[in-house]
Enzyme design. Structure first.
Site, PDB file in Angstrom:
ATOM      1  N   ARG A 147       0.855  -1.182   0.000  1.00 39.99           N
ATOM      2  CA  ARG A 147       0.000   0.000   0.000  1.00 39.99           C
ATOM      3  C   ARG A 147       0.894   1.236   0.000  1.00 39.99           C
ATOM      4  O   ARG A 147       1.896   1.295   0.720  1.00 39.99           O
ATOM      5  CB  ARG A 147      -0.923   0.040   1.223  1.00 39.99           C
ATOM      6  CG  ARG A 147      -2.118  -0.905   1.140  1.00 39.99           C
ATOM      7  CD  ARG A 147      -3.120  -0.524   0.044  1.00 39.99           C
ATOM      8  NE  ARG A 147      -4.251  -1.442  -0.037  1.00 39.99           N
ATOM      9  CZ  ARG A 147      -4.325  -2.512  -0.826  1.00 39.99           C
ATOM     10  NH1 ARG A 147      -3.315  -2.813  -1.629  1.00 39.99           N
ATOM     11  NH2 ARG A 147      -5.405  -3.270  -0.832  1.00 39.99           N
ATOM     12  N   GLU A 150      -2.290   7.593  -4.996  1.00 37.47           N
ATOM     13  CA  GLU A 150      -2.639   6.935  -6.264  1.00 37.47           C
ATOM     14  C   GLU A 150      -4.110   7.057  -6.638  1.00 37.47           C
ATOM     15  O   GLU A 150      -4.463   6.948  -7.813  1.00 37.47           O
ATOM     16  CB  GLU A 150      -2.269   5.442  -6.215  1.00 37.47           C
ATOM     17  CG  GLU A 150      -3.186   4.607  -5.312  1.00 37.47           C
ATOM     18  CD  GLU A 150      -2.806   3.123  -5.307  1.00 37.47           C
ATOM     19  OE1 GLU A 150      -1.618   2.822  -5.145  1.00 37.47           O
ATOM     20  OE2 GLU A 150      -3.713   2.283  -5.473  1.00 37.47           O
ATOM     21  N   HIS A 192      -0.598  -0.203  -9.664  1.00 44.08           N
ATOM     22  CA  HIS A 192      -1.364  -1.145  -8.833  1.00 44.08           C
ATOM     23  C   HIS A 192      -1.830  -2.333  -9.680  1.00 44.08           C
ATOM     24  O   HIS A 192      -3.017  -2.657  -9.707  1.00 44.08           O
ATOM     25  CB  HIS A 192      -2.547  -0.441  -8.163  1.00 44.08           C
ATOM     26  CG  HIS A 192      -2.928  -1.081  -6.866  1.00 44.08           C
ATOM     27  ND1 HIS A 192      -3.215  -0.366  -5.735  1.00 44.08           N
ATOM     28  CD2 HIS A 192      -3.062  -2.387  -6.513  1.00 44.08           C
ATOM     29  CE1 HIS A 192      -3.524  -1.199  -4.754  1.00 44.08           C
ATOM     30  NE2 HIS A 192      -3.432  -2.430  -5.206  1.00 44.08           N
TER      31      HIS A 192
HETATM   32  P1  NAI Z   1      -1.652 -11.396   5.039  1.00 40.68           P
HETATM   33  O1  NAI Z   1      -2.705 -10.937   5.989  1.00 40.68           O
HETATM   34  O2  NAI Z   1      -1.590 -12.849   4.648  1.00 40.68           O
HETATM   35  O3  NAI Z   1      -0.213 -11.004   5.623  1.00 40.68           O
HETATM   36  C1  NAI Z   1       0.090  -9.747   6.168  1.00 40.68           C
HETATM   37  C2  NAI Z   1       1.199  -9.948   7.170  1.00 40.68           C
HETATM   38  O4  NAI Z   1       1.645  -8.647   7.599  1.00 40.68           O
HETATM   39  C3  NAI Z   1       0.764 -10.723   8.429  1.00 40.68           C
HETATM   40  O5  NAI Z   1       1.673 -11.790   8.685  1.00 40.68           O
HETATM   41  C4  NAI Z   1       0.822  -9.675   9.532  1.00 40.68           C
HETATM   42  O6  NAI Z   1       1.179 -10.230  10.801  1.00 40.68           O
HETATM   43  C5  NAI Z   1       1.896  -8.744   9.011  1.00 40.68           C
HETATM   44  N1  NAI Z   1       1.888  -7.404   9.584  1.00 40.68           N
HETATM   45  C6  NAI Z   1       0.830  -6.673  10.001  1.00 40.68           C
HETATM   46  N2  NAI Z   1       1.239  -5.474  10.448  1.00 40.68           N
HETATM   47  C7  NAI Z   1       2.599  -5.454  10.319  1.00 40.68           C
HETATM   48  C8  NAI Z   1       3.588  -4.498  10.610  1.00 40.68           C
HETATM   49  N3  NAI Z   1       3.276  -3.302  11.138  1.00 40.68           N
HETATM   50  N4  NAI Z   1       4.874  -4.817  10.357  1.00 40.68           N
HETATM   51  C9  NAI Z   1       5.211  -6.014   9.835  1.00 40.68           C
HETATM   52  N5  NAI Z   1       4.299  -6.957   9.525  1.00 40.68           N
HETATM   53  C10 NAI Z   1       3.011  -6.679   9.767  1.00 40.68           C
HETATM   54  O7  NAI Z   1      -1.808 -10.471   3.748  1.00 40.68           O
HETATM   55  P2  NAI Z   1      -1.312 -10.755   2.257  1.00 40.68           P
HETATM   56  O8  NAI Z   1      -2.352 -11.478   1.497  1.00 40.68           O
HETATM   57  O9  NAI Z   1       0.074 -11.300   2.294  1.00 40.68           O
HETATM   58  O10 NAI Z   1      -1.296  -9.259   1.656  1.00 40.68           O
HETATM   59  C11 NAI Z   1      -0.402  -8.287   2.159  1.00 40.68           C
HETATM   60  C12 NAI Z   1      -0.785  -6.934   1.598  1.00 40.68           C
HETATM   61  O11 NAI Z   1      -0.534  -6.898   0.202  1.00 40.68           O
HETATM   62  C13 NAI Z   1      -2.285  -6.580   1.708  1.00 40.68           C
HETATM   63  O12 NAI Z   1      -2.603  -6.056   2.986  1.00 40.68           O
HETATM   64  C14 NAI Z   1      -2.446  -5.539   0.620  1.00 40.68           C
HETATM   65  O13 NAI Z   1      -2.223  -4.265   1.189  1.00 40.68           O
HETATM   66  C15 NAI Z   1      -1.326  -5.861  -0.361  1.00 40.68           C
HETATM   67  N6  NAI Z   1      -1.836  -6.325  -1.658  1.00 40.68           N
HETATM   68  C16 NAI Z   1      -1.462  -5.640  -2.786  1.00 40.68           C
HETATM   69  C17 NAI Z   1      -1.919  -6.039  -4.029  1.00 40.68           C
HETATM   70  C18 NAI Z   1      -1.492  -5.346  -5.288  1.00 40.68           C
HETATM   71  O14 NAI Z   1      -2.100  -5.559  -6.356  1.00 40.68           O
HETATM   72  N7  NAI Z   1      -0.463  -4.503  -5.275  1.00 40.68           N
HETATM   73  C19 NAI Z   1      -2.840  -7.172  -4.156  1.00 40.68           C
HETATM   74  C20 NAI Z   1      -3.115  -7.867  -2.912  1.00 40.68           C
HETATM   75  C21 NAI Z   1      -2.642  -7.430  -1.708  1.00 40.68           C
END
Ligand code: NAI
Length: 343
Positions: free
Chosen positions: A230, A259, A291
């Site tokens: 993000r 964005e 994105h």
């Molecule tokens: P997920 O929920 O499986 O993993 C997120 C991880 O981040 C968790 O292990 C959590 O404990 C950790 N976390 C939370 N706060 C944190 C912090 N302050 N510092 C370090 N780690 C922290 O989520 P997933 O599926 O891996 O997605 C991650 C992110 O990717 C989403 O939240 C979304 O913002 C982004 N995303 C971007 C996309 C794109 O097209 N560019 C598409 C899909 C997701």
């Protein structure tokens, strides 16, 4: 069931139309985004379907509720654009927690390889029959250290890909993944040791501008920054300054703090007002994609499938496996863990 679908892109329509028809859900595709001015369009619909730049703030939640809407289906994983507390008791909020962590992780590696091997420069050159190699020297990824912030679904797939390249993987996450082959370290150690830093955590109030002037100063000189998570995880102005100071060696950004007014649209014939973005794009060691990390055929199909399942469960009065509320993760015994709806 009738669903008002906001911020529609042409690539959304085929899968949602087909799966919607099979499930008895009629999607009305609006090009406009959901916000205070457009919420009224949802009057008479059972639910709304949203993407990353639609805004479901407290006033929008009020308007939707007054218009008879009872469910908001996010067709994405992140939900920083939703005021969950304001929705509680009014709108059930469901999302697609995973649709293809591979799509995002592979795009992240595509950006990294493009950057370090100067593919974007070489592509432009050879199209003009310029076969000079001057300025195209890259570096081996093998043996380098990558620091992954957020080792959830996407972060772990990216870690696997990096290990395949012979890289050493460091992780920083409040909830470490046991047995994932990641060396977990503190935030400061991650910043100090990483040759490449990749952000894969959700955006929260706590980690807004996770990379700022102070944290960027703690990084290795020449660090490559990857952000496919993000935009607001990075203070973009501080990033520009760190690149100008030669502290940051390169940046690959699939997301950008501001964005929402720009990405997903064609501004090629316009003067872009955002000086920070214009400065970043003008830099030879910055690559910006708009994105698109999620954008694979597999991911689109999975997004539509899970969203339709979420809406079908809502219509049937069944428990909502992918429901979110402001209490999620904050209360020990949440209703969802007892297979009940959040309210
Ligand atoms: P997920 O929920 O499986 O993993 C997120 C991880 O981040 C968790 O292990 C959590 O404990 C950790 N976390 C939370 N706060 C944190 C912090 N302050 N510092 C370090 N780690 C922290 O989520 P997933 O599926 O891996 O997605 C991650 C992110 O990717 C989403 O939240 C979304 O913002 C982004 N995303 C971007 C996309 C794109 O097209 N560019 C598409 C899909 C997701």
């Amino acid at each position: 069931m009738r669903i008002a679908f906001f911020d529609t892109k042409e690539y959304d329509i085929p899968a949602f139309t087909r799966l919607g028809e099979e499930a008895g859900i009629e999607f009305k595709f609006f090009e406009t985004r959901l916000g205070e001015d457009t919420a009224e369009l949802a009057r008479g619909y059972d639910g709304v379907c949203l993407f990353v730049n639609d805004v479901l703030s407290a006033p929008v939640a009020e308007k939707l509720y007054a218009a008879g809407v009872r469910v908001a289906a996010l067709r994405c994983a992140g939900y920083n654009n939703v005021d969950l507390a304001a929705c509680f008791g009014k709108l059930h909020v469901v999302r697609v927690p995973a649709y293809s962590p591979y799509a995002v992780a592979e795009h992240t590696m595509a950006l990294l390889l493009t950057s370090v091997r100067r593919i974007h420069k070489a592509y432009n050159r050879t199209r003009e029959f310029n076969f000079s190699l001057s300025g195209l020297t890259g570096f081996d990824l093998h043996g380098k250290t990558v620091g992954i912030v957020g080792t959830g679904k996407i972060g772990r797939v990216f870690a696997d890909i990096c290990r395949g390249f012979g890289m050493h993987v460091l992780g920083f996450d409040p909830y470490p993944a046991e047995g994932a082959g990641i060396e977990y370290v503190s935030e400061d150690e991650l910043l100090a040791r990483s040759d490449i830093l990749s952000l894969h955590c959700p955006l929260t109030e706590e980690n807004f501008h996770f990379l700022n002037a102070d944290t960027l100063a703690k990084c290795k000189t020449g660090v490559v920054i990857l952000n496919t998570s993000r935009g607001a995880l990075i203070d973009a102005e501080a990033l520009v300054e760190s690149i100008k100071a030669r502290k940051v060696g390169a940046a690959c950004l699939d997301v950008y703090e501001e964005e929402s007014d720009l990405f997903f649209r064609d501004f090629s014939g316009h003067i872009v007002e955002d000086d920070t973005l214009a400065r970043l794009i003008s830099m030879p060691n910055v690559i910006v994609t708009s994105h698109q990390a999620f954008l694979t055929g597999e991911a689109l199909e999975n997004i539509a499938e899970t969203t339709v399942k979420n809406l079908t469960a809502f219509a049937a009065g069944a428990p909502l496996e992918n429901e979110l509320c402001y209490q999620c993760g904050r209360v020990e015994e949440c209703r969802k863990s007892r297979r009940e709806r959040c309210f």
